[in-house]
Design a protein around this motif. Sequence first.
Motif, PDB file in Angstrom:
ATOM      1  N   VAL A  94      17.043  91.804  23.696  1.00  0.00           N
ATOM      2  CA  VAL A  94      16.231  91.527  24.886  1.00  0.00           C
ATOM      3  C   VAL A  94      17.040  90.814  25.975  1.00  0.00           C
ATOM      4  N   LEU A  95      17.623  89.672  25.691  1.00  0.00           N
ATOM      5  CA  LEU A  95      18.426  88.948  26.685  1.00  0.00           C
ATOM      6  C   LEU A  95      19.560  89.833  27.198  1.00  0.00           C
ATOM      7  N   GLY A  96      20.209  90.551  26.305  1.00  0.00           N
ATOM      8  CA  GLY A  96      21.296  91.441  26.691  1.00  0.00           C
ATOM      9  C   GLY A  96      20.825  92.564  27.594  1.00  0.00           C
ATOM     10  N   ASP A  97      19.627  93.059  27.331  1.00  0.00           N
ATOM     11  CA  ASP A  97      19.084  94.132  28.162  1.00  0.00           C
ATOM     12  C   ASP A  97      18.713  93.623  29.549  1.00  0.00           C
ATOM     13  N   LEU A  98      18.195  92.410  29.614  1.00  0.00           N
ATOM     14  CA  LEU A  98      17.919  91.794  30.918  1.00  0.00           C
ATOM     15  C   LEU A  98      19.218  91.569  31.682  1.00  0.00           C
ATOM     16  N   PHE A  99      20.260  91.159  30.972  1.00  0.00           N
ATOM     17  CA  PHE A  99      21.573  90.973  31.583  1.00  0.00           C
ATOM     18  C   PHE A  99      22.082  92.297  32.156  1.00  0.00           C
ATOM     19  N   ASP A 100      21.898  93.395  31.408  1.00  0.00           N
ATOM     20  CA  ASP A 100      22.345  94.714  31.860  1.00  0.00           C
ATOM     21  C   ASP A 100      21.720  95.112  33.192  1.00  0.00           C
ATOM     22  N   VAL A 101      20.472  94.705  33.411  1.00  0.00           N
ATOM     23  CA  VAL A 101      19.791  95.041  34.657  1.00  0.00           C
ATOM     24  C   VAL A 101      20.520  94.427  35.847  1.00  0.00           C
ATOM     25  N   SER A 102      21.076  93.241  35.671  1.00  0.00           N
ATOM     26  CA  SER A 102      21.745  92.587  36.804  1.00  0.00           C
ATOM     27  C   SER A 102      23.254  92.793  36.844  1.00  0.00           C
ATOM     28  N   PHE A 103      23.915  92.927  35.706  1.00  0.00           N
ATOM     29  CA  PHE A 103      25.376  92.972  35.690  1.00  0.00           C
ATOM     30  C   PHE A 103      25.938  94.312  36.166  1.00  0.00           C
ATOM     31  N   LYS A 104      25.376  95.419  35.702  1.00  0.00           N
ATOM     32  CA  LYS A 104      25.745  96.768  36.146  1.00  0.00           C
ATOM     33  C   LYS A 104      27.263  97.024  36.070  1.00  0.00           C
ATOM     34  N   ALA A 105      27.793  96.992  34.868  1.00  0.00           N
ATOM     35  CA  ALA A 105      29.236  97.166  34.655  1.00  0.00           C
ATOM     36  C   ALA A 105      29.755  98.496  35.191  1.00  0.00           C
ATOM     37  N   ASN A 106      29.009  99.565  35.018  1.00  0.00           N
ATOM     38  CA  ASN A 106      29.478 100.871  35.486  1.00  0.00           C
ATOM     39  C   ASN A 106      29.581 100.910  37.009  1.00  0.00           C
ATOM     40  N   SER A 107      28.626 100.306  37.684  1.00  0.00           N
ATOM     41  CA  SER A 107      28.685 100.242  39.145  1.00  0.00           C
ATOM     42  C   SER A 107      29.867  99.399  39.609  1.00  0.00           C
ATOM     43  N   ARG A 108      30.114  98.303  38.922  1.00  0.00           N
ATOM     44  CA  ARG A 108      31.277  97.464  39.251  1.00  0.00           C
ATOM     45  C   ARG A 108      32.570  98.278  39.090  1.00  0.00           C
ATOM     46  N   ASN A 109      32.631  99.024  37.997  1.00  0.00           N
ATOM     47  CA  ASN A 109      33.843  99.793  37.732  1.00  0.00           C
ATOM     48  C   ASN A 109      34.005 100.955  38.707  1.00  0.00           C
ATOM     49  N   MET A 110      32.920 101.568  39.104  1.00  0.00           N
ATOM     50  CA  MET A 110      33.027 102.635  40.106  1.00  0.00           C
ATOM     51  C   MET A 110      33.485 102.067  41.449  1.00  0.00           C
ATOM     52  N   ARG A 111      33.061 100.858  41.750  1.00  0.00           N
ATOM     53  CA  ARG A 111      33.511 100.220  42.991  1.00  0.00           C
ATOM     54  C   ARG A 111      35.021 100.021  42.945  1.00  0.00           C
ATOM     55  N   ILE A 112      35.556  99.621  41.790  1.00  0.00           N
ATOM     56  CA  ILE A 112      37.001  99.452  41.633  1.00  0.00           C
ATOM     57  C   ILE A 112      37.708 100.794  41.832  1.00  0.00           C
ATOM     58  N   ILE A 113      37.193 101.841  41.212  1.00  0.00           N
ATOM     59  CA  ILE A 113      37.805 103.170  41.347  1.00  0.00           C
ATOM     60  C   ILE A 113      37.751 103.647  42.791  1.00  0.00           C
ATOM     61  N   MET A 114      36.596 103.513  43.418  1.00  0.00           N
ATOM     62  CA  MET A 114      36.450 104.006  44.786  1.00  0.00           C
ATOM     63  C   MET A 114      37.289 103.192  45.771  1.00  0.00           C
ATOM     64  N   ASP A 115      37.377 101.896  45.570  1.00  0.00           N
ATOM     65  CA  ASP A 115      38.245 101.081  46.431  1.00  0.00           C
ATOM     66  C   ASP A 115      39.686 101.569  46.321  1.00  0.00           C
ATOM     67  N   TYR A 116      40.123 101.840  45.106  1.00  0.00           N
ATOM     68  CA  TYR A 116      41.469 102.349  44.900  1.00  0.00           C
ATOM     69  C   TYR A 116      41.634 103.726  45.532  1.00  0.00           C
ATOM     70  N   ALA A 117      40.664 104.596  45.314  1.00  0.00           N
ATOM     71  CA  ALA A 117      40.742 105.954  45.861  1.00  0.00           C
ATOM     72  C   ALA A 117      40.790 105.930  47.382  1.00  0.00           C
ATOM     73  N   ASN A 118      40.062 105.021  47.993  1.00  0.00           N
ATOM     74  CA  ASN A 118      40.032 104.945  49.452  1.00  0.00           C
ATOM     75  C   ASN A 118      41.287 104.301  50.031  1.00  0.00           C
ATOM     76  N   ARG A 119      41.997 103.499  49.220  1.00  0.00           N
ATOM     77  CA  ARG A 119      43.245 102.885  49.685  1.00  0.00           C
ATOM     78  C   ARG A 119      44.438 103.777  49.445  1.00  0.00           C
ATOM     79  N   GLY A 120      44.327 104.680  48.494  1.00  0.00           N
ATOM     80  CA  GLY A 120      45.413 105.604  48.242  1.00  0.00           C
ATOM     81  C   GLY A 120      46.214 105.267  47.003  1.00  0.00           C
ATOM     82  N   PRO A 121      47.000 106.198  46.533  1.00  0.00           N
ATOM     83  CA  PRO A 121      47.728 106.037  45.272  1.00  0.00           C
ATOM     84  C   PRO A 121      48.833 104.988  45.324  1.00  0.00           C
TER      85      PRO A 121
END
Length: 125
Positions: A94-121
Amino acid sequence: MPTDNLNDAAVRSQLMKLQKLSDLMDRAFVIPGTNIRYGLDPILGLIPGVGDTLTLAVSLYIYSSAKRAGVPWRKRVQMLWNVFVDWLIGLIPVLGDLFDVSFKANSRNMRIIMDYANRGPDAQT
């Protein structure tokens, strides 16, 4: 994804697919009457043991795509940390599932990928 050209149409297409997967896991639904978004991650996490393993597999797929795309090691370490924290705290019922609602690890990681992709190799940080 090829590592030589993040502006390639095929690579951009793969990034779009990863973004859709991330959104499905972290932001697909809205709690009525609020702006709180959640996805399959906290829902699957309600299934003891199995749910957190399934969501870990999706997160590691996104990570492996970043590695194939040539995202620098430092950024990938940040991504692994996000995955680890999400998985570890997600194991708490339960606590972990509530944490998942706010932490959003996949979204954080996509932001890292997209920031890199937009800055270039050539970006190393």
